[in-house]
Design a protein around this motif. Structure first.
Motif, short mmCIF file in Angstrom:
data_model
loop_
_atom_site.label_atom_id
_atom_site.label_comp_id
_atom_site.label_asym_id
_atom_site.label_seq_id
_atom_site.Cartn_x
_atom_site.Cartn_y
_atom_site.Cartn_z
N TYR A 42 10.37 37.93 -2.55
CA TYR A 42 9.79 37.29 -1.16
C TYR A 42 10.95 36.79 -0.59
N LEU A 43 11.02 37.53 0.57
CA LEU A 43 11.91 36.93 1.41
C LEU A 43 11.55 37.11 3.06
N HIS A 44 12.10 35.86 3.66
CA HIS A 44 11.67 35.60 5.08
C HIS A 44 12.69 36.16 6.05
N ALA A 45 12.34 36.54 7.30
CA ALA A 45 13.48 37.01 8.24
C ALA A 45 13.00 36.61 9.43
N ASP A 46 13.87 36.04 10.40
CA ASP A 46 13.43 35.96 12.00
C ASP A 46 14.59 36.23 12.65
N GLU A 47 14.54 35.99 13.99
CA GLU A 47 15.45 36.22 14.74
C GLU A 47 15.35 35.52 15.84
N THR A 48 16.65 34.83 16.56
CA THR A 48 16.60 34.05 17.96
C THR A 48 17.54 34.51 18.86
N THR A 49 17.32 34.40 20.02
CA THR A 49 18.40 34.61 21.04
C THR A 49 19.50 33.62 20.91
N TYR A 65 21.86 37.87 19.19
CA TYR A 65 20.79 37.47 18.25
C TYR A 65 21.44 36.78 16.95
N MET A 66 20.87 35.54 16.51
CA MET A 66 20.97 34.96 15.30
C MET A 66 19.80 35.35 14.30
N LEU A 67 20.18 36.17 13.35
CA LEU A 67 19.23 36.66 12.59
C LEU A 67 19.32 35.56 11.12
N VAL A 68 18.03 35.00 10.82
CA VAL A 68 18.11 34.15 9.52
C VAL A 68 17.39 34.86 8.40
N TYR A 69 17.78 35.00 7.27
CA TYR A 69 17.01 35.45 6.20
C TYR A 69 16.84 34.48 5.07
#
Length: 191
Positions: A42-49, A65-69
């Motif tokens: 299980y992984l989570h991913a999101d991104e923000t400007t 963008y900064m993507l976080v995993y």
């Protein structure tokens, strides 16, 4: 750079130390964590400007963008990796998650469709935020609206999840089927 008799100014020396430390010590560590992360189920991913100033070939007003995993909440080794990218294209997560074949928990951003062989799981917190944004601002009783009902379904799921934190994964699954399935069936109009 001003002439300082062949020596770097302290600020440049510190920047060079940080760059060298990152290259020689931190990058190999992040690469190791990345490989370990891809083995999780299980992984989570999101991104923000993010705004980057004076980036070569780009205007200061261009979105980056900064993507976080992140590994899942119940993972034995919590890992969170931040990755800068100049855009939001789906090929960035596709490249980062190459080899991952399990469950990816994200918002509904279509770019994650480019990651092959995964099961996409959507985020109830992101869905709840959309219901909040849809609440009419100019009525006296927003609790009687459809967005308010959506918020209530999400809140019910969140409250149930709080009570399941300390359970084993098997018991948590059993309780989710018992307690959350009726809420989800009602949400989707099957109840």
């Amino acid at each position: 750079m001003a002439d300082t008799g062949g020596k770097l100014k302290p600020c440049y020396a510190m920047a060079n130390w940080i760059l060298a430390s990152s290259r020689d010590w931190l990058t190999p560590l992040v690469n190791l964590l990345h490989q370990k992360m891809l083995k999780e189920q299980y992984l989570h991913a999101d991104e923000t400007t993010v705004q980057v100033l004076q980036e070569e070939g780009r205007k200061d007003t261009t979105d980056s963008y900064m993507l976080v995993y992140s590994t899942g909440q119940y993972c034995k080794t919590p890992i969170r990796i931040f990755e800068y990218q100049p855009g939001r294209s789906g090929h960035y997560p596709q490249k980062f998650l190459k080899g991952f074949k399990w469950y990816l928990h994200t918002d509904a951003y279509a770019g994650y469709k480019k990651v092959p062989e995964i099961t996409r799981c959507f985020c109830w917190a992101h869905l709840r935020r959309n219901f909040v944004d849809a609440l009419p601002k100019d009525i006296k009783s927003p609790e009687a609206t459809i967005p308010s009902q959506g918020i209530e379904f999400c809140n019910n799921l969140f409250e149930i999840e709080k009570t399941l934190k300390e359970l084993s994964s098997e018991e948590r699954k059993r309780q989710r089927l018992e307690q959350e399935k009726p809420v989800l069936d009602a949400f989707f109009g099957r109840g």
